[in-house]
Design a protein around this motif. Structure first.
Motif, PDB file in Angstrom:
ATOM      1  N   ASP A   1      10.787   5.422  -3.555  1.00  0.00           N
ATOM      2  CA  ASP A   1      11.162   4.941  -4.447  1.00  0.00           C
ATOM      3  C   ASP A   1      11.363   3.276  -3.835  1.00  0.00           C
ATOM      4  OD1 ASP A   1      12.585   6.925  -5.289  1.00  0.00           O
ATOM      5  OD2 ASP A   1      14.347   6.504  -4.885  1.00  0.00           O
ATOM      6  N   TYR A   2      10.170   3.330  -2.948  1.00  0.00           N
ATOM      7  CA  TYR A   2      10.548   2.125  -2.228  1.00  0.00           C
ATOM      8  C   TYR A   2       8.566   0.803  -3.120  1.00  0.00           C
ATOM      9  CZ  TYR A   2      11.232  -2.504   0.698  1.00  0.00           C
ATOM     10  OH  TYR A   2      11.534  -3.003   0.803  1.00  0.00           O
ATOM     11  N   GLY A   3       8.118   1.877  -3.458  1.00  0.00           N
ATOM     12  CA  GLY A   3       6.625   1.556  -3.668  1.00  0.00           C
ATOM     13  C   GLY A   3       5.488   0.983  -3.237  1.00  0.00           C
ATOM     14  N   LYS A   4       4.820   1.018  -3.929  1.00  0.00           N
ATOM     15  CA  LYS A   4       3.454  -0.155  -2.932  1.00  0.00           C
ATOM     16  C   LYS A   4       3.347  -1.268  -2.155  1.00  0.00           C
ATOM     17  CE  LYS A   4      -0.070   2.358  -6.363  1.00  0.00           C
ATOM     18  NZ  LYS A   4      -0.855   1.879  -7.284  1.00  0.00           N
ATOM     19  N   GLU A   5       4.796  -1.570  -2.122  1.00  0.00           N
ATOM     20  CA  GLU A   5       4.625  -3.057  -0.436  1.00  0.00           C
ATOM     21  C   GLU A   5       4.675  -2.630   0.508  1.00  0.00           C
ATOM     22  OE1 GLU A   5       8.324  -5.629  -2.001  1.00  0.00           O
ATOM     23  OE2 GLU A   5       6.925  -6.231  -3.814  1.00  0.00           O
ATOM     24  N   MET A   6       5.652  -0.975   0.447  1.00  0.00           N
ATOM     25  CA  MET A   6       5.992  -0.879   1.708  1.00  0.00           C
ATOM     26  C   MET A   6       4.275  -0.060   2.210  1.00  0.00           C
ATOM     27  SD  MET A   6       7.528   3.681   3.027  1.00  0.00           S
ATOM     28  CE  MET A   6       9.344   2.631   2.841  1.00  0.00           C
ATOM     29  N   LEU A   7       3.227  -0.179   3.457  1.00  0.00           N
ATOM     30  CA  LEU A   7       1.899  -0.555   3.615  1.00  0.00           C
ATOM     31  C   LEU A   7       2.809   1.296   4.841  1.00  0.00           C
ATOM     32  CD1 LEU A   7      -0.790  -0.865   4.710  1.00  0.00           C
ATOM     33  CD2 LEU A   7       0.103  -2.104   6.695  1.00  0.00           C
ATOM     34  N   THR A   8       1.353   2.114   4.853  1.00  0.00           N
ATOM     35  CA  THR A   8       2.155   3.327   5.200  1.00  0.00           C
ATOM     36  C   THR A   8       0.695   3.618   6.083  1.00  0.00           C
ATOM     37  OG1 THR A   8       1.636   4.902   3.172  1.00  0.00           O
ATOM     38  CG2 THR A   8       3.825   4.271   3.640  1.00  0.00           C
ATOM     39  N   PHE A   9       0.305   4.658   6.767  1.00  0.00           N
ATOM     40  CA  PHE A   9      -0.136   4.848   7.647  1.00  0.00           C
ATOM     41  C   PHE A   9       0.332   6.346   8.554  1.00  0.00           C
ATOM     42  CE2 PHE A   9       1.714   2.048   9.881  1.00  0.00           C
ATOM     43  CZ  PHE A   9       1.012   2.741  11.429  1.00  0.00           C
ATOM     44  N   THR A  10      -1.197   7.165   8.785  1.00  0.00           N
ATOM     45  CA  THR A  10      -0.682   8.243   9.885  1.00  0.00           C
ATOM     46  C   THR A  10      -1.174   8.138  11.075  1.00  0.00           C
ATOM     47  OG1 THR A  10      -3.043   8.877   8.769  1.00  0.00           O
ATOM     48  CG2 THR A  10      -0.500  10.170   8.258  1.00  0.00           C
TER      49      THR A  10
ATOM     50  N   GLY B   1       7.613  -1.359   9.080  1.00  0.00           N
ATOM     51  CA  GLY B   1       8.721  -1.365   7.982  1.00  0.00           C
ATOM     52  C   GLY B   1       8.988  -2.778   7.422  1.00  0.00           C
ATOM     53  N   PRO B   2       9.776  -2.682   6.090  1.00  0.00           N
ATOM     54  CA  PRO B   2       9.534  -3.621   5.165  1.00  0.00           C
ATOM     55  C   PRO B   2      11.273  -4.426   5.301  1.00  0.00           C
ATOM     56  CG  PRO B   2       9.505  -1.348   4.677  1.00  0.00           C
ATOM     57  CD  PRO B   2       9.128  -1.194   5.539  1.00  0.00           C
ATOM     58  N   THR B   3      11.955  -3.373   5.644  1.00  0.00           N
ATOM     59  CA  THR B   3      13.061  -3.605   6.508  1.00  0.00           C
ATOM     60  C   THR B   3      14.178  -2.604   7.404  1.00  0.00           C
ATOM     61  OG1 THR B   3      15.254  -4.409   5.483  1.00  0.00           O
ATOM     62  CG2 THR B   3      14.241  -2.070   3.875  1.00  0.00           C
ATOM     63  N   ASN B   4      15.323  -2.794   8.022  1.00  0.00           N
ATOM     64  CA  ASN B   4      15.184  -1.470   9.268  1.00  0.00           C
ATOM     65  C   ASN B   4      17.146  -0.864   8.244  1.00  0.00           C
ATOM     66  OD1 ASN B   4      13.918  -3.629  10.362  1.00  0.00           O
ATOM     67  ND2 ASN B   4      13.754  -2.134  11.407  1.00  0.00           N
ATOM     68  N   GLU B   5      16.937  -0.880   7.523  1.00  0.00           N
ATOM     69  CA  GLU B   5      18.316  -0.256   7.481  1.00  0.00           C
ATOM     70  C   GLU B   5      18.172   1.615   7.719  1.00  0.00           C
ATOM     71  OE1 GLU B   5      18.938  -3.340   5.150  1.00  0.00           O
ATOM     72  OE2 GLU B   5      16.856  -1.309   4.881  1.00  0.00           O
TER      73      GLU B   5
ATOM     74  N   LYS C   1       8.157  -7.832   9.754  1.00  0.00           N
ATOM     75  CA  LYS C   1       8.347  -7.255   8.783  1.00  0.00           C
ATOM     76  C   LYS C   1       6.808  -7.506   7.533  1.00  0.00           C
ATOM     77  CE  LYS C   1      12.959  -7.158   8.614  1.00  0.00           C
ATOM     78  NZ  LYS C   1      12.777  -5.981   9.429  1.00  0.00           N
ATOM     79  N   PHE C   2       6.771  -6.252   6.918  1.00  0.00           N
ATOM     80  CA  PHE C   2       5.290  -6.474   6.300  1.00  0.00           C
ATOM     81  C   PHE C   2       6.115  -5.640   5.025  1.00  0.00           C
ATOM     82  CE2 PHE C   2       1.268  -5.007   3.993  1.00  0.00           C
ATOM     83  CZ  PHE C   2       0.168  -6.041   4.246  1.00  0.00           C
ATOM     84  N   ARG C   3       5.993  -6.939   3.924  1.00  0.00           N
ATOM     85  CA  ARG C   3       5.316  -5.259   2.523  1.00  0.00           C
ATOM     86  C   ARG C   3       4.404  -6.282   1.907  1.00  0.00           C
ATOM     87  NH1 ARG C   3      12.066  -8.039   1.867  1.00  0.00           N
ATOM     88  NH2 ARG C   3      12.764  -6.696   3.288  1.00  0.00           N
ATOM     89  N   ASP C   4       3.678  -5.275   1.420  1.00  0.00           N
ATOM     90  CA  ASP C   4       2.579  -5.847   0.430  1.00  0.00           C
ATOM     91  C   ASP C   4       2.479  -5.962  -0.450  1.00  0.00           C
ATOM     92  OD1 ASP C   4      -0.407  -5.505   0.772  1.00  0.00           O
ATOM     93  OD2 ASP C   4      -0.741  -3.429   0.823  1.00  0.00           O
ATOM     94  N   GLU C   5       3.040  -7.459  -0.681  1.00  0.00           N
ATOM     95  CA  GLU C   5       3.084  -8.165  -1.838  1.00  0.00           C
ATOM     96  C   GLU C   5       1.636  -7.757  -2.719  1.00  0.00           C
ATOM     97  OE1 GLU C   5       5.591 -10.054  -3.551  1.00  0.00           O
ATOM     98  OE2 GLU C   5       7.183 -10.281  -2.010  1.00  0.00           O
TER      99      GLU C   5
ATOM    100  N   GLY D   1      19.086  -4.585  -5.727  1.00  0.00           N
ATOM    101  CA  GLY D   1      18.143  -4.214  -6.028  1.00  0.00           C
ATOM    102  C   GLY D   1      17.698  -3.272  -5.083  1.00  0.00           C
ATOM    103  N   PRO D   2      16.666  -2.734  -4.765  1.00  0.00           N
ATOM    104  CA  PRO D   2      16.081  -1.647  -3.661  1.00  0.00           C
ATOM    105  C   PRO D   2      17.284  -1.914  -2.081  1.00  0.00           C
ATOM    106  CG  PRO D   2      14.520  -3.333  -3.059  1.00  0.00           C
ATOM    107  CD  PRO D   2      15.820  -4.309  -4.081  1.00  0.00           C
ATOM    108  N   ILE D   3      17.636  -2.759  -1.992  1.00  0.00           N
ATOM    109  CA  ILE D   3      18.557  -2.095  -0.388  1.00  0.00           C
ATOM    110  C   ILE D   3      19.683  -1.653  -0.947  1.00  0.00           C
ATOM    111  CG2 ILE D   3      19.924  -3.505   0.948  1.00  0.00           C
ATOM    112  CD1 ILE D   3      17.711  -3.752   1.339  1.00  0.00           C
ATOM    113  N   GLY D   4      20.363  -1.405  -2.393  1.00  0.00           N
ATOM    114  CA  GLY D   4      21.299  -0.585  -2.644  1.00  0.00           C
ATOM    115  C   GLY D   4      23.169  -1.501  -2.838  1.00  0.00           C
ATOM    116  N   GLY D   5      24.125  -0.841  -2.763  1.00  0.00           N
ATOM    117  CA  GLY D   5      24.841  -1.208  -2.325  1.00  0.00           C
ATOM    118  C   GLY D   5      25.644  -2.142  -4.009  1.00  0.00           C
TER     119      GLY D   5
END
Length: 443
Positions: free
Chosen positions: A87-96, A106-110, A137-141, A199-203
């Motif tokens: 759900d977080y979208g392309k702002e999250m940088l993922t890799f293996t 990590g874009p955030t740490n919940e 932190k890193f978010r791929d704006e 927003g995406p944090i929720g609540g």
């Protein structure tokens, strides 16, 4: 620090790629240099500011929370458990990694803090608990811009609260609300709390903290009387006191453009107190209850022996963003005007006549004295003209400048220039020690 030894690559002209004041001035003053799109290296001047901001934030947070340090790289599995991985979208940088494990920057740490809690806290007796850390932190704006104001890599302070009941969780939220007001005040800022989307944090409960700046991101509508509020001494153990402060600050109408209602604004606020201004977000509070504790099984045994998910909140401050926000709030045509609490150096010494032995001797003695008193100082000892030296000190925003010239020395006076007010005061050499005590040590 002597200027001749200090790495400070200033730029005379405005960089063409910089569109707002903070970006222009951070580049011109040698605070930062771009590494790649939205990613910056912090040079010595900028890092000193960043560390001062961190110090003030830690001082405040340590009153109500305990510091931890979580890694920048996280396992994707906990994000899949929470339901946010896709759900977080392309702002999250993922890799293996080499073992084909899915990881993310990590874009955030919940998720991570909830996992730490779930594996180490079992009983309600350990609550309430509030943990914070300061980490990159890193978010791929999609469009990183405005320098550190909307970069891809950024330094954040995150705090996370854990409580047994919703009522206790709201108390933790309110403590952080008041703590933020105090922190921003010590940073030299007047922050306005505004009800916000989660927003995406929720609540279902959230506040942004906004400072007014002419080139801010959002239009802010507010009751001008909120700017007159001051914070009393705070007793974090007095829940009613904390709640009363929050109630007072939230009793005034405030709204960003996405939540603004003109009829409500006109009805709630006398026309003489209605104000509109651009604003910059510098902090954000979220209460999201059991959104993460339920899927990640962050449970405790309550006093009746029931195993229940805890109630949580998260609280962020953009540390690196604050450096830019402060500049956008405090600058003029000459450069930055730092609040004393975050200035890279509190004082500077300008030797107006480099080849004058008396000037050089006095500057060296004053430099030594300031160092012994632990008053941060940048001494421009270079063989440069006075105009060059003064222009640079104005650009980088040092609050106080001691200007030492042969005419003054012959009359037993030196000039003390205040960057904020642009006022100069002649002080007798015999009174220098008194001025140092009055201005810098008695605060």
């Amino acid at each position: 620090m002597k200027r001749s030894n200090f790495f400070l690559p200033t730029i005379k002209e405005n960089p063409v790629e910089a569109k707002i004041n903070s970006h222009r001035l951070m580049l011109r003053s040698g605070m930062i240099r771009q590494s790649s799109s939205g990613i910056y290296s912090w040079l010595p001047l900028g890092l000193r500011v960043l560390k001062n901001i961190e110090r003030i934030i830690r001082k405040g947070q340590n009153l109500i929370a305990q510091e931890v340090l979580m890694p920048t790289i996280q396992d994707s599995e906990i994000w899949k458990k929470s339901g946010r991985y896709n759900d977080y979208g392309k702002e999250m940088l993922t890799f293996t990694d080499r073992h084909d494990r899915e990881l993310l920057y990590g874009p955030t740490n919940e998720e991570l803090i909830t996992e730490i809690f779930s594996k180490n806290v079992m009983s309600y007796k350990s609550l309430p608990l509030n943990l914070y850390h300061i980490q990159w932190k890193f978010r791929d704006e999609i469009r990183p811009r405005f320098g550190v104001m909307r970069g891809r890599e950024f330094l954040m302070k995150d705090a996370y609260s854990f409580d047994v009941t919703p009522e206790s969780a709201i108390i933790s939220y309110n403590k952080m609300f008041v703590n933020y007001l105090k922190i921003f005040h010590e940073l030299g800022l007047k922050a306005i709390p505004i009800a916000a989307d989660t927003g995406p944090i929720g609540g279902d409960l959230s506040h942004e903290f906004i400072i007014l700046a002419d080139n801010g991101e959002s239009e802010i509508y507010f009751d001008n009387r909120i700017l007159e509020l001051s914070l009393p001494d705070i007793n974090y153990f007095d829940e009613q006191d904390i709640n009363d402060i929050v109630s007072k600050w939230t009793s005034f109408y405030t709204a960003a453009d996405d939540k603004f209602n003109n009829d409500e604004f006109n009805k709630s606020v006398d026309k003489n107190n209605r104000k509109t201004n651009k604003g910059i977000e510098i902090g954000h509070l979220f209460y999201f209850g059991q959104k993460y504790s339920t899927p990640l099984k962050a449970n405790v045994n309550d006093k009746d022996g029931n195993n229940i998910p805890v109630y949580m909140g998260s609280y962020g401050i953009g540390v690196s963003r604050l450096a830019g926000a402060i500049i956008d709030a405090y600058n003029d045509e000459k450069g930055i005007i730092w609040p004393e609490s975050v200035a890279p150096f509190l004082t500077s010494i300008i030797n107006v006549k480099y080849n004058d032995d008396k000037c050089r001797s006095f500057c060296e003695d004053l430099y030594s004295k300031l160092q012994k008193l632990k008053i941060s100082v940048l001494y421009d000892d270079r063989n440069e003209g006075p105009g060059t030296k003064m222009t640079e000190m104005d650009l980088i925003g040092i609050p106080w400048q001691f200007r030492v010239g042969p005419r003054g020395i012959s009359n037993n006076v030196i000039e003390l220039f205040n960057r904020k007010t642009s006022k100069s005061t002649e002080i007798s050499i015999s009174e220098v020690d008194n001025y140092l005590t009055k201005l810098f040590l008695d605060k």
